[in-house]
Design an enzyme around this catalytic site. Structure first.
Site, PDB file in Angstrom:
ATOM      1  CG  ASN A   3      -0.158   5.562   3.942  1.00 22.10           C
ATOM      2  OD1 ASN A   3       0.120   6.422   3.120  1.00 22.10           O
ATOM      3  ND2 ASN A   3      -1.235   5.612   4.695  1.00 22.10           N
ATOM      4  CE  LYS A   4       0.435  -0.483   5.806  1.00 22.37           C
ATOM      5  NZ  LYS A   4      -0.560  -1.440   5.425  1.00 22.37           N
ATOM      6  CG  ASN A   5       8.557  -0.184   5.582  1.00 21.73           C
ATOM      7  OD1 ASN A   5       8.136   0.858   6.101  1.00 21.73           O
ATOM      8  ND2 ASN A   5       9.004  -1.202   6.279  1.00 21.73           N
ATOM      9  CG  MET A   6       8.173  -2.334  -0.728  1.00 16.29           C
ATOM     10  SD  MET A   6       9.267  -3.453  -1.679  1.00 16.29           S
ATOM     11  CE  MET A   6       8.294  -3.678  -3.190  1.00 16.29           C
ATOM     12  CG  HIS A  36      -1.787   1.118   1.417  1.00 20.45           C
ATOM     13  ND1 HIS A  36      -1.372   2.302   2.003  1.00 20.45           N
ATOM     14  CD2 HIS A  36      -3.083   1.300   1.076  1.00 20.45           C
ATOM     15  CE1 HIS A  36      -2.379   3.157   1.998  1.00 20.45           C
ATOM     16  NE2 HIS A  36      -3.428   2.578   1.442  1.00 20.45           N
TER      17      HIS A  36
END
Ligand SMILES: *Cc1c(COP(=O)(O)O)cnc(C)c1O
Length: 383
Positions: A183-186, A181
Site C-alpha cells: 500500500n505504500k509509495n513503493m 508494503h
C-alpha cells in the site's frame, strides 16, 4: 463507467520488475544476495545517505532501530497516537514505554507545541510519524532533541519521496525507517529500509538483522577453520530477499512517476471537494515541504453528512468503492489501555480525527475516470 470494485490502494508493478523477479528466480540465488546489494547502493544514492539497510519490513526496521538504542526499564519513547500499531508495538517490544503527544488537528502530525511538555528525565527517543506523507515540522523537533540529548527515529513508512524545506526525508537528521508494503509509495511485496548517518547504529542493526552474525569479527576471533563469521549476539531473521529487491530496484526508478500521479490525484480531490460541507480537507502547514500523498484523508463532518465515517465507508463499499481507515487511535486498543493506563479523552485531537478520518482511493494506476466515479458515488451517497 466501470462498476468493478475500485480498491483504495493497489501497487503498480512494471513489466521490468516482473521480468527481473523471474530472472532472479531462475538465477539460482533468491535470498539476500547481489540484488539486495544493488538495491542498497541505489537507496544510498537516492537518500544521499551513508548507511541504508534493506530489511523484511518497516516494523522490523523500527524494532531493530529501537533495540539498538539499548533502552532500560522506565525509558520513554515519544510518539503520536495517530499511527499504525507497529509504531507503538515496537517501542514496547524494545523495552520502552510509549509516551504520546496529541496531534495538530490541521496537519494530523505530532503537535510541536506540545512536544516539549512530554520530555522528562526518562525520555530517550522521539519517534515522529510523517502522516500520509506530510513531513513533520522537523526543525523544532531536532532542536528539542538536540537540546535534551535525545535520539530521533522517524517513522517514515508513509513518506519516501517527501521533502522538508527542500531536503528529502532520509537525507538528513538521525535515523529514518521506510516501508515497502504494497500500500505504500513503493513496494517490495513486504519490506522496508533503515536509513541512518550513525555507523555504530548501522553495524548493530546489520548484526541484529541476521542472526547476530558479524563477518568482520571472524578476522579478530577465528583461529582457523572454514567458518567465516561469528555470532556476537542473539539476532533476528529480518533480512530482505533478492526476490524482493528485484521488485524494489525497479520501483525506486519508477518512484518519481508514482509520486507525480499521486500528487495529481490528491490535488484533484482537493479541488473537487473544496466546497463540500461534508468534509474537512487536509490542510497545508506553512513551512516549506513536498508532500508525497501516500494517503488522501479528509475528515467527515457528521452533522452535515448525516452519517458517520463507518456508515460512509460501508455505503462506498456497497457502491463498489474501497476506502481505508488510517487509523483507529492506538492508545485505545485494549492492550495499551491496560498496560499503560491510556483512556478516552487523553488525546482529544487524535481521537476526534480517528473517529472522522477516511482514506479515499489513491494510487498511481487510478484513472481520471476512476476518480470521477469516486466523486459521483460520494455525491450520490450524500444527496
Ligand atoms: C505501514 C506502517 C508501518 C509498518 O510498515 P510494514 O512495512 O508493514 O512493517 C509502520 N508505521 C506506519 C506509520 C505505517 O503506516
Amino acid at each position: 463507467m466501470s462498476d468493478e470494485f475500485l480498491p483504495f490502494s493497489r501497487p503498480t508493478i512494471s513489466q521490468n520488475a516482473i521480468d527481473d523477479v523471474v530472472a532472479c528466480l531462475k538465477s539460482g540465488w533468491i535470498t539476500t544476495g547481489p540484488r539486495v546489494t544493488q538495491f542498497t547502493e541505489d537507496l544510498k544514492t537516492y537518500f544521499k545517505a551513508p548507511y541504508v539497510l534493506p530489511i523484511a519490513s518497516a516494523t522490523a526496521g523500527l524494532h531493530l532501530a529501537l533495540l539498538a538504542m539499548n533502552l532500560e526499564p522506565g525509558d520513554e519513547v515519544i510518539t503520536t497516537p495517530l499511527t499504525f500499531a507497529a509504531t507503538l508495538n515496537t517501542i514496547v517490544l524494545a523495552g520502552g514505554k510509549p509516551v504520546l503527544v496529541d496531534i495538530d488537528p490541521r496537519t494530523l502530525n505530532m503537535d510541536m507545541n506540545a512536544l516539549e511538555d512530554a520530555i522528562n528525565d526518562n525520555t530517550r527517543v522521539i519517534m515522529p510519524v510523517h502522516f500520509a506523507g506530510l513531513p513533520v515540522d522537523l526543525d523544532p523537533l531536532y532542536e528539542l532533541a538536540n537540546r535534551h540529548g535525545l535520539r530521533v527515529i522517524e517513522d517514515a513508512a508513509h513518506a519516501i519521496a517527501s521533502e522538508y524545506k527542500g531536503k528529502r526525508l532520509g537525507s538528513f537528521g538521525d535515523t529514518q525507517v521506510f516501508s515497502f508494503h504494497p500500500n505504500k509509495n513503493m513496494t517490495t511485496g513486504e519490506g522496508g529500509c533503515v536509513v541512518t548517518r550513525d555507523q555504530e547504529l548501522a553495524d548493530q542493526i546489520a548484526r541484529l538483522r541476521f542472526h547476530g552474525m558479524d563477518r568482520q569479527a571472524w578476522n579478530r576471533f577465528a583461529k582457523s577453520g572454514s567458518q567465516d563469521y561469528e555470532i556476537v549476539m542473539p539476532g533476528f531473521k529480518y533480512n530482505m530477499m533478492d526476490i524482493q529487491a528485484a521488485i524494489g530496484i525497479h520501483q525506486l526508478r519508477e518512484l518519481d512517476g508514482f509520486i507525480a500521479r499521486r500528487i495529481e490525484l490528491a490535488e484533484r480531490y482537493q479541488e473537487a471537494l473544496s466546497d463540500w460541507p461534508q468534509w474537512t480537507l487536509p490542510s497545508k502547514p506553512d513551512y516549506d515541504h513536498y508532500h508525497s500523498w501516500h494517503l488522501y484523508t479528509p475528515l467527515i463532518n457528521e452533522d452535515v453528512a448525516n452519517m458517520n465515517r463507518d456508515q460512509f465507508m460501508s455505503e462506498m463499499k456497497e457502491n463498489n468503492i474501497g476506502t481505508g481507515l488510517h487509523y483507529r487511535a492506538v492508545h485505545l486498543y485494549p492492550y495499551y489501555r491496560q498496560a499503560f493506563d491510556f483512556n478516552p479523552g487523553d488525546f482529544p485531537h487524535a481521537e476526534d480525527a480517528c473517529e472522522r478520518i477516511v482514506s479515499l482511493p489513491l494510487f498511481p494506476l487510478m484513472t481520471d475516470a476512476d476518480h470521477d466515479r469516486v466523486l459521483d458515488v460520494m455525491y450520490k451517497i450524500f444527496n
